[in-house]
Structure formats: structure tokens, C-alpha cells
Design an enzyme around this catalytic site. Structure first.
Site, PDB file in Angstrom:
ATOM      1  N   LYS A  15       0.913  -1.061  -0.103  1.00 25.45           N
ATOM      2  CA  LYS A  15      -0.042  -0.125  -0.016  1.00 25.45           C
ATOM      3  C   LYS A  15       0.770   1.411   0.161  1.00 25.45           C
ATOM      4  O   LYS A  15       0.747   2.254  -1.046  1.00 25.45           O
ATOM      5  CB  LYS A  15      -0.894  -0.222   1.246  1.00 25.45           C
ATOM      6  CG  LYS A  15      -1.969  -1.153   1.175  1.00 25.45           C
ATOM      7  CD  LYS A  15      -2.887  -1.093   2.486  1.00 25.45           C
ATOM      8  CE  LYS A  15      -1.968  -1.129   3.963  1.00 25.45           C
ATOM      9  NZ  LYS A  15      -1.323  -2.493   4.000  1.00 25.45           N
ATOM     10  N   ARG A  90      -9.239   1.011   8.873  1.00 20.32           N
ATOM     11  CA  ARG A  90      -8.803  -0.569   9.115  1.00 20.32           C
ATOM     12  C   ARG A  90      -9.916  -1.370  10.097  1.00 20.32           C
ATOM     13  O   ARG A  90      -9.658  -2.433  10.326  1.00 20.32           O
ATOM     14  CB  ARG A  90      -7.529  -0.389   9.969  1.00 20.32           C
ATOM     15  CG  ARG A  90      -6.186  -0.848   9.405  1.00 20.32           C
ATOM     16  CD  ARG A  90      -5.191  -0.702  10.455  1.00 20.32           C
ATOM     17  NE  ARG A  90      -3.678  -1.205  10.032  1.00 20.32           N
ATOM     18  CZ  ARG A  90      -2.929  -0.615   9.233  1.00 20.32           C
ATOM     19  NH1 ARG A  90      -2.812   0.452   9.055  1.00 20.32           N
ATOM     20  NH2 ARG A  90      -1.811  -1.346   9.332  1.00 20.32           N
ATOM     21  N   ARG A 162      11.833  -1.222  11.076  1.00 22.25           N
ATOM     22  CA  ARG A 162      10.472  -0.662  12.168  1.00 22.25           C
ATOM     23  C   ARG A 162      10.474  -2.023  12.982  1.00 22.25           C
ATOM     24  O   ARG A 162      10.561  -3.340  12.670  1.00 22.25           O
ATOM     25  CB  ARG A 162       9.145  -0.772  11.277  1.00 22.25           C
ATOM     26  CG  ARG A 162       9.193   0.644  10.719  1.00 22.25           C
ATOM     27  CD  ARG A 162       7.658   0.831   9.642  1.00 22.25           C
ATOM     28  NE  ARG A 162       6.781   0.052  10.181  1.00 22.25           N
ATOM     29  CZ  ARG A 162       5.585   0.095   9.636  1.00 22.25           C
ATOM     30  NH1 ARG A 162       5.538   0.536   8.461  1.00 22.25           N
ATOM     31  NH2 ARG A 162       4.562  -0.687  10.038  1.00 22.25           N
ATOM     32  N   ARG A 173       0.483  -8.837  13.407  1.00 22.44           N
ATOM     33  CA  ARG A 173      -0.415  -7.938  12.780  1.00 22.44           C
ATOM     34  C   ARG A 173      -1.147  -8.594  11.548  1.00 22.44           C
ATOM     35  O   ARG A 173      -2.330  -7.980  11.335  1.00 22.44           O
ATOM     36  CB  ARG A 173       0.746  -7.134  12.109  1.00 22.44           C
ATOM     37  CG  ARG A 173       1.293  -6.058  13.118  1.00 22.44           C
ATOM     38  CD  ARG A 173       2.749  -5.381  12.897  1.00 22.44           C
ATOM     39  NE  ARG A 173       2.556  -4.697  11.327  1.00 22.44           N
ATOM     40  CZ  ARG A 173       3.491  -4.477  10.700  1.00 22.44           C
ATOM     41  NH1 ARG A 173       4.741  -4.929  10.933  1.00 22.44           N
ATOM     42  NH2 ARG A 173       3.251  -3.545   9.460  1.00 22.44           N
TER      43      ARG A 173
HETATM   44  P1  ADP Z   1       1.500  -1.396   7.550  1.00 25.09           P
HETATM   45  O1  ADP Z   1       2.535  -0.633   6.425  1.00 25.09           O
HETATM   46  O2  ADP Z   1       2.074  -2.831   8.011  1.00 25.09           O
HETATM   47  O3  ADP Z   1       0.313  -1.730   6.804  1.00 25.09           O
HETATM   48  P2  ADP Z   1       1.055   0.865   9.101  1.00 25.09           P
HETATM   49  O4  ADP Z   1       2.029   1.578   8.902  1.00 25.09           O
HETATM   50  O5  ADP Z   1       0.066   1.193   8.332  1.00 25.09           O
HETATM   51  O6  ADP Z   1       1.483  -0.534   8.876  1.00 25.09           O
HETATM   52  O7  ADP Z   1       0.595   0.671  10.703  1.00 25.09           O
HETATM   53  C1  ADP Z   1       1.406   0.533  11.480  1.00 25.09           C
HETATM   54  C2  ADP Z   1       0.434   0.357  13.016  1.00 25.09           C
HETATM   55  O8  ADP Z   1       0.138   1.573  13.171  1.00 25.09           O
HETATM   56  C3  ADP Z   1      -0.338  -0.609  12.907  1.00 25.09           C
HETATM   57  O9  ADP Z   1       0.029  -1.896  13.321  1.00 25.09           O
HETATM   58  C4  ADP Z   1      -1.127  -0.056  14.025  1.00 25.09           C
HETATM   59  O10 ADP Z   1      -0.723  -0.241  15.419  1.00 25.09           O
HETATM   60  C5  ADP Z   1      -0.979   1.496  13.724  1.00 25.09           C
HETATM   61  N1  ADP Z   1      -2.203   1.754  12.870  1.00 25.09           N
HETATM   62  C6  ADP Z   1      -1.928   2.496  11.665  1.00 25.09           C
HETATM   63  N2  ADP Z   1      -3.280   2.879  10.967  1.00 25.09           N
HETATM   64  C7  ADP Z   1      -4.227   2.449  11.832  1.00 25.09           C
HETATM   65  C8  ADP Z   1      -5.531   2.591  12.065  1.00 25.09           C
HETATM   66  N3  ADP Z   1      -6.339   3.010  10.740  1.00 25.09           N
HETATM   67  N4  ADP Z   1      -6.192   2.139  13.141  1.00 25.09           N
HETATM   68  C9  ADP Z   1      -5.455   1.610  14.076  1.00 25.09           C
HETATM   69  N5  ADP Z   1      -4.270   1.415  14.100  1.00 25.09           N
HETATM   70  C10 ADP Z   1      -3.571   1.782  13.123  1.00 25.09           C
HETATM   71  P1  ADP Z   2       2.183  -1.904   3.319  1.00 22.94           P
HETATM   72  O1  ADP Z   2       2.113  -0.489   3.151  1.00 22.94           O
HETATM   73  O2  ADP Z   2       0.809  -2.619   2.618  1.00 22.94           O
HETATM   74  O3  ADP Z   2       2.389  -2.405   4.580  1.00 22.94           O
HETATM   75  P2  ADP Z   2       4.740  -1.793   1.769  1.00 22.94           P
HETATM   76  O4  ADP Z   2       4.485  -0.815   0.680  1.00 22.94           O
HETATM   77  O5  ADP Z   2       5.509  -0.953   3.050  1.00 22.94           O
HETATM   78  O6  ADP Z   2       3.357  -2.454   2.329  1.00 22.94           O
HETATM   79  O7  ADP Z   2       5.622  -3.051   1.197  1.00 22.94           O
HETATM   80  C1  ADP Z   2       6.022  -3.996   2.111  1.00 22.94           C
HETATM   81  C2  ADP Z   2       7.360  -4.546   1.600  1.00 22.94           C
HETATM   82  O8  ADP Z   2       7.321  -4.875   0.497  1.00 22.94           O
HETATM   83  C3  ADP Z   2       8.534  -3.347   1.382  1.00 22.94           C
HETATM   84  O9  ADP Z   2       9.548  -3.680   1.746  1.00 22.94           O
HETATM   85  C4  ADP Z   2       8.290  -3.014   0.037  1.00 22.94           C
HETATM   86  O10 ADP Z   2       9.537  -2.564  -0.712  1.00 22.94           O
HETATM   87  C5  ADP Z   2       8.076  -4.479  -0.494  1.00 22.94           C
HETATM   88  N1  ADP Z   2       7.039  -4.363  -1.756  1.00 22.94           N
HETATM   89  C6  ADP Z   2       6.087  -3.819  -2.131  1.00 22.94           C
HETATM   90  N2  ADP Z   2       5.492  -4.070  -3.213  1.00 22.94           N
HETATM   91  C7  ADP Z   2       6.260  -5.284  -3.625  1.00 22.94           C
HETATM   92  C8  ADP Z   2       5.868  -6.087  -4.858  1.00 22.94           C
HETATM   93  N3  ADP Z   2       4.921  -5.755  -5.746  1.00 22.94           N
HETATM   94  N4  ADP Z   2       6.807  -7.073  -4.754  1.00 22.94           N
HETATM   95  C9  ADP Z   2       7.872  -7.285  -4.092  1.00 22.94           C
HETATM   96  N5  ADP Z   2       8.079  -6.580  -3.066  1.00 22.94           N
HETATM   97  C10 ADP Z   2       7.142  -5.486  -2.813  1.00 22.94           C
END
Ligand code: ADP
Ligand code: ADP
Length: 218
Positions: A15, A90, A162, A173
Site C-alpha cells: 500500500k 482498518r 521498523r 499484525r
Molecule cells: P503497514 O505498513 O504494515 O500496513 P502501518 O504503517 O499502516 O503498517 O501501521 C502500523 C501500525 O500503526 C499498525 O499496526 C497499528 O498499530 C497502527 N495503525 C495504523 N493505522 C491504523 C488504523 N487505521 N487504526 C488503528 N491503528 C492503526
Molecule cells: P504496506 O504499506 O501494505 O504494509 P509496503 O508498501 O510497505 O506495504 O511494502 C512492504 C514491503 O514489500 C516493502 O519492503 C516493499 O519494498 C516491498 N514490496 C512492495 N510491493 C512489492 C511487490 N509488488 N513485490 C515485491 N516487494 C514489494
């Protein structure tokens, strides 16, 4: 009418990566709830300290806190014409609150791309993710490596892993996603807004599918 797009998908689906790639083309600001919490933590605000307790355990920050934070962010001038939402909503309660907020702002959710990726791929993506300290730019040690290890290609700042990308927290998660966020797939499907995107393809191909599927001005 203002256009709001929600990127849906499990942690590690891509995302943030895709939002960074398409936000300019769509002319929409990238609003990431996780980035806002991490910014607050960096600045040691009360919100940051509160959020960190949940984030480090892999749990969701409570709805009331998260909703208030997003409400404030979406009320700023740069979101008047729309936004690209990453990581919010979420939970069903957040989705309901968002629809109320957007109605007040004279907007609506226009599309909900759901980036689907099988669970077994997510762990490798998250444990190999490197994030930039300065602006949250996202890299992967294998799938999107920076030119110099440990250094952001875009702003030269340090890359870090992270706290919540450790293997134990990652599984937590993913469980939390399945319980609390997955119901939003049905919620938006029923409203005719869901667009399924195959997130297993390489990053550039996912970007191309997203741009082809979304209405935009580019
Ligand atoms: P990811 O990249 O793995 O999707 P995020 O950066 O979006 O992770 O979120 C990291 C953490 O921040 C989540 O595990 C949660 O603890 C908190 N968080 C982010 N967005 C939300 C939300 N919309 N509602 C509740 N917690 C959130
Ligand atoms: P989210 O925001 O949904 O948690 P991220 O965009 O942070 O996901 O992506 C999670 C990890 O996977 C990052 O290290 C990113 O570089 C990698 N990644 C994202 N998209 C792809 C893809 N299409 N193929 C392989 N790796 C990817």
C-alpha cells in the site's frame, strides 16, 4: 466532487509503496495513518506515545484516537480536493466514521483498490522492509534495494527496520488484519467500490494495474 481513494490490503501488500508511486499522478496527497503515528512518535507527542504502545505489540490504536487524528488531517486544505488513504480505515467503525467525515467535507469514497497478496509472501516482505527516517520512503532488501545499503535513494537519510517488522510482531499484525480489517473487503464490495489488484506482481506492474484501474487526470 472531491475524490477519496482507499488502498486496502494486508500489512506488506504494498500500500505505502504504491501510494508513493501514484499519488503525484493522481494529484492526491498520500495520507498514511501509520506514518502520522510514527511522525508523532518522533516528535514525542502524547498521541505518539499512546500509539507506540499499541503499534509495538502489533495491535491497532483504538478507533476513537485514530478517527480523531484522521479527521483533523482530512480537514486541512490540501485534502479539500481528495486524498489517497493508506492504512485507514482498518475497522468497520473507522469506515463508517470516514463516510460521515467525507459527507461533511462534500466528498465521498470513489474507489477502493484491494491489493491482494497471499499470506505466506507478507512475512518475507515485512521482515525485509527498510524505511527511511526522514520521510518514510519504503525499500526492500531484495525486491527494491536502495542503491547504497542503509541510505535512502530519495533524500539520503538513514534507513531503519521498523520495530513492528520483527517476525513475532508481523504474525500478530497479520492476525489482527484478518480479524479486524478483512471485513472491509465485503463492506466496500457491497458498495460497488472494490477493485481487486494482484499484488504479487513486481512493484512496477502493480503500479501500472492500479493506474489503469483508477479514474485520474494524468
Ligand atoms: P503497514 O505498513 O504494515 O500496513 P502501518 O504503517 O499502516 O503498517 O501501521 C502500523 C501500525 O500503526 C499498525 O499496526 C497499528 O498499530 C497502527 N495503525 C495504523 N493505522 C491504523 C488504523 N487505521 N487504526 C488503528 N491503528 C492503526
Ligand atoms: P504496506 O504499506 O501494505 O504494509 P509496503 O508498501 O510497505 O506495504 O511494502 C512492504 C514491503 O514489500 C516493502 O519492503 C516493499 O519494498 C516491498 N514490496 C512492495 N510491493 C512489492 C511487490 N509488488 N513485490 C515485491 N516487494 C514489494
Amino acid at each position: 466532487m472531491a475524490s477519496y481513494i482507499i488502498l486496502l490490503g494486508p500489512p506488506g501488500a504494498g500500500k505505502g509503496t504504491q501510494a508513493q508511486a501514484i499519488s503525484q499522478e493522481l494529484q492526491l496527497p498520500h495520507i498514511s495513518s501509520g506514518d502520522i503515528f510514527r511522525e508523532n512518535l518522533k516528535k514525542e507527542t502524547e498521541l505518539g506515545k499512546l500509539a507506540a504502545g499499541f503499534m509495538n505489540k502489533g495491535e491497532l490504536v483504538p478507533d476513537d484516537v485514530t478517527i480523531a487524528m484522521i479527521r483533523e488531517r482530512l480537514s486541512r486544505p490540501d485534502c479539500q480536493a481528495g486524498a489517497l488513504l493508506d492504512g485507514f480505515p482498518r475497522t468497520p467503525a473507522q469506515a463508517e466514521a470516514l463516510s460521515g467525515m467525507l459527507a461533511e467535507l462534500g466528498g465521498q469514497v470513489n474507489a477502493v483498490p484491494y491489493i491482494s497478496v497471499p499470506a505466506e509472501v507478507l512475512i518475507e516482505r515485512l521482515t525485509g522492509r527498510w524505511t527511511c527516517r526522514q520521510a518514510g520512503h519504503i525499500f526492500h532488501e531484495k525486491y527494491n534495494p536502495p542503491q547504497q545499503p542503509g541510505c535512502c535513494d530519495l533524500d539520503g537519510s538513514e534507513l531503519y527496520q521498523r520495530e513492528d517488522d520483527k517476525a513475532e510482531t508481523v504474525s500478530r499484525r497479520i492476525r489482527v488484519y484478518l480479524e479486524q480489517t478483512k471485513p472491509l473487503i465485503d463492506y466496500y464490495q457491497q458498495r460497488g467500490l472494490l477493485i481487486e489488484i494482484d499484488g504479487i506482481l513486481p512493484i512496477e506492474q502493480v503500479t501500472a494495474s492500479l493506474l489503469a484501474a483508477l479514474p485520474h487526470n494524468g
